[in-house]
Design a protein around this motif. Structure first.
Motif, PDB file in Angstrom:
ATOM      1  N   ILE A 171      22.561  25.665 -25.277  1.00 52.48           N
ATOM      2  CA  ILE A 171      21.177  25.214 -25.097  1.00 52.48           C
ATOM      3  C   ILE A 171      20.904  25.141 -23.597  1.00 52.48           C
ATOM      4  CG2 ILE A 171      19.499  23.400 -25.621  1.00 52.48           C
ATOM      5  CD1 ILE A 171      21.295  22.561 -27.953  1.00 52.48           C
ATOM      6  N   PHE A 172      20.084  26.057 -23.124  1.00 51.38           N
ATOM      7  CA  PHE A 172      19.814  26.176 -21.690  1.00 51.38           C
ATOM      8  C   PHE A 172      18.377  25.762 -21.383  1.00 51.38           C
ATOM      9  CE2 PHE A 172      23.694  28.394 -21.772  1.00 51.38           C
ATOM     10  CZ  PHE A 172      24.118  28.650 -20.473  1.00 51.38           C
ATOM     11  N   GLY A 173      18.224  25.011 -20.310  1.00 51.28           N
ATOM     12  CA  GLY A 173      16.894  24.604 -19.861  1.00 51.28           C
ATOM     13  C   GLY A 173      16.658  25.009 -18.428  1.00 51.28           C
ATOM     14  N   ASP A 190      11.004  30.068 -22.132  1.00 52.65           N
ATOM     15  CA  ASP A 190      10.323  30.261 -20.849  1.00 52.65           C
ATOM     16  C   ASP A 190       9.167  29.268 -20.763  1.00 52.65           C
ATOM     17  OD1 ASP A 190       8.865  31.056 -18.657  1.00 52.65           O
ATOM     18  OD2 ASP A 190       8.752  33.172 -19.216  1.00 52.65           O
ATOM     19  N   VAL A 191       9.333  28.273 -19.876  1.00 52.46           N
ATOM     20  CA  VAL A 191       8.262  27.296 -19.682  1.00 52.46           C
ATOM     21  C   VAL A 191       7.649  27.448 -18.285  1.00 52.46           C
ATOM     22  CG1 VAL A 191       9.206  25.641 -21.332  1.00 52.46           C
ATOM     23  CG2 VAL A 191       9.905  25.514 -18.926  1.00 52.46           C
ATOM     24  N   GLY A 192       7.937  28.578 -17.657  1.00 51.85           N
ATOM     25  CA  GLY A 192       7.353  28.859 -16.347  1.00 51.85           C
ATOM     26  C   GLY A 192       8.243  28.460 -15.197  1.00 51.85           C
ATOM     27  N   CYS A 193       8.586  27.186 -15.132  1.00 51.59           N
ATOM     28  CA  CYS A 193       9.349  26.687 -13.980  1.00 51.59           C
ATOM     29  C   CYS A 193      10.834  26.989 -14.070  1.00 51.59           C
ATOM     30  CB  CYS A 193       9.128  25.183 -13.827  1.00 51.59           C
ATOM     31  SG  CYS A 193       9.485  24.234 -15.311  1.00 51.59           S
ATOM     32  N   CYS A 224      16.538  26.063 -11.819  1.00 55.08           N
ATOM     33  CA  CYS A 224      15.756  24.954 -11.279  1.00 55.08           C
ATOM     34  C   CYS A 224      16.673  23.765 -11.006  1.00 55.08           C
ATOM     35  CB  CYS A 224      14.659  24.564 -12.269  1.00 55.08           C
ATOM     36  SG  CYS A 224      13.769  23.064 -11.816  1.00 55.08           S
ATOM     37  N   TYR A 225      16.591  23.230  -9.806  1.00 51.15           N
ATOM     38  CA  TYR A 225      17.416  22.083  -9.435  1.00 51.15           C
ATOM     39  C   TYR A 225      16.531  20.897  -9.008  1.00 51.15           C
ATOM     40  CZ  TYR A 225      20.958  25.699  -9.545  1.00 51.15           C
ATOM     41  OH  TYR A 225      21.768  26.726  -9.956  1.00 51.15           O
ATOM     42  N   HIS A 226      15.375  20.809  -9.654  1.00 54.84           N
ATOM     43  CA  HIS A 226      14.449  19.715  -9.383  1.00 54.84           C
ATOM     44  C   HIS A 226      14.924  18.484 -10.162  1.00 54.84           C
ATOM     45  CE1 HIS A 226      11.025  17.368  -8.543  1.00 54.84           C
ATOM     46  NE2 HIS A 226      10.270  17.705  -9.578  1.00 54.84           N
ATOM     47  N   ILE A 235      10.679  19.446 -19.513  1.00 54.50           N
ATOM     48  CA  ILE A 235      10.041  20.211 -20.572  1.00 54.50           C
ATOM     49  C   ILE A 235      10.886  21.385 -21.043  1.00 54.50           C
ATOM     50  CG2 ILE A 235       8.766  21.655 -18.926  1.00 54.50           C
ATOM     51  CD1 ILE A 235       6.469  21.723 -20.939  1.00 54.50           C
ATOM     52  N   CYS A 236      11.718  21.933 -20.155  1.00 53.01           N
ATOM     53  CA  CYS A 236      12.515  23.107 -20.539  1.00 53.01           C
ATOM     54  C   CYS A 236      13.503  22.792 -21.652  1.00 53.01           C
ATOM     55  CB  CYS A 236      13.227  23.692 -19.329  1.00 53.01           C
ATOM     56  SG  CYS A 236      14.285  22.534 -18.460  1.00 53.01           S
TER      57      CYS A 236
END
Length: 337
Positions: free
Chosen positions: A278-280, A301-304, A309-311, A318-319
């Motif tokens: 399960i990848f986000g 694909d949620v865009g970001c 992403c390391y935010h 959401i991912c």
């Protein structure tokens, strides 16, 4: 070529990704002794990688913290009379070590200003290559061919026996089919919501076919307890109760392992077990499973998350939330058909 040193990386998943390096080196130099330098926390994994003949521990925050201890380590490396060193780790300090150890051929990435210490400077791969390919690129740049890029870990018979005893104590028979769920992750954004794990546990247990085991590190115990608080049924709890080698044996015993992008996902794949990853926020092209077990990846694909992403202060994650229990069950049913 008699003695080969591989300076390895520091983290569980990355060390697993390095495992095909040792296979390729042994195929290229079957008579050579292959020795690995690495930090203490990855010793158990290194002991499970085929074709490593010896492990040298560099305890940079403990035993080797002082300058005197570092010089002693360099002296011990010099006495080994290595023919060549392959540096998978990009540390300047480690490049200095192999230079001072007098190793005549030193192969590694020309980054962080350490090119002076290398005899064979490797240019980094362009684009978003898989982490394993970055390590393999070091030896390929020296002309060593890589026939098999899969990750591989060996499970000891002792660990299998120990896990068999644990499962017997939980009323699991040898013929029972096991699904292992690993809900943890080394950072929170890679974790699937606990409510989803609880629903997944309930669904699998209600089928009556599966023995569901939740596994993880000692720090994952509160996570397990939260999942249980949301579940109607109680799965088998081995969270924090296994060594790393026992966890590998448990993964190999399983019919399937469900996990986020984390070390246990790669453990399972590398011992030949089928996995659902399960990848986000991370990208499977970079850190997806590479073992002999079949790997089914779930990522929306949620865009970001089109790039890794390391935010870490993401307000809604959401991912991971976008992946439903039904998504996982659909993948699950396709694999076990």
């Amino acid at each position: 070529m008699n003695n080969i040193l591989v300076v390895n990386v520091n983290w569980l998943g990355d060390v697993i990704f390095s495992s095909p390096v040792f296979r390729a080196l042994k195929e290229a130099y079957p008579q050579a002794r292959i020795i690995c330098l690495a930090v203490p926390r990855v010793k158990e994994i290194l002991e499970s990688i085929p074709f490593i003949d010896e492990i040298i521990i560099y305890d940079e925050k403990g035993k080797h913290a002082s300058l005197t201890a570092k010089l002693g380590l360099i002296y011990s490396l010099r006495k080994k009379k290595f023919d060549i060193a392959f540096l998978l780790h990009r540390s300047l300090t480690r490049a200095l070590f192999v230079f001072l150890a007098g190793i005549p051929r030193r192969v590694g990435y020309d980054t962080k200003g350490r090119g002076f210490f290398l005899t064979h400077k490797v240019k980094p791969l362009a684009g978003e290559a898989h982490r394993s390919d970055h390590y393999l690129h070091v030896i390929e740049s020296y002309g060593i061919s890589v026939r098999d890029r899969r990750t591989q870990l060996n499970v000891t018979s002792q660990s299998k026996e120990e896990v068999s005893g644990m499962l017997t104590a939980e009323n699991v028979r040898p013929e029972d089919e096991i699904v292992v769920i690993n809900p943890g992750g080394n950072w929170d954004l890679k974790r699937w919501p606990v409510e989803n794990f609880a629903k997944l546990v309930d669904h699998l247990m209600n089928e009556g076919r599966w023995k569901v085991v939740i596994a993880g590190a000692p720090q994952d115990v509160p996570l397990f307890e939260t999942i249980i608080s949301h579940s109607k049924d109680k799965p088998i709890n081995l969270t924090g109760k296994t060594t790393l080698k026992q966890l590998m044996a448990l993964m190999q015993r399983a019919r399937l392992v469900i996990s986020a992008d984390s070390g246990p996902l790669h453990l399972a794949s590398s011992v030949g077990t089928d996995v659902i990853g399960i990848f986000g926020p991370t990208r499977p092209e970079i850190t997806g499973p590479r073992g002999s077990g079949r790997g089914a990846i779930l990522q929306h694909d949620v865009g970001c998350n089109r790039k890794a992403c390391y935010h870490l202060k993401c307000p809604d994650n959401i991912c991971m939330k976008s992946i439903s229990v039904e998504d996982v069950l659909t993948k699950f049913n396709k694999i076990i058909e």
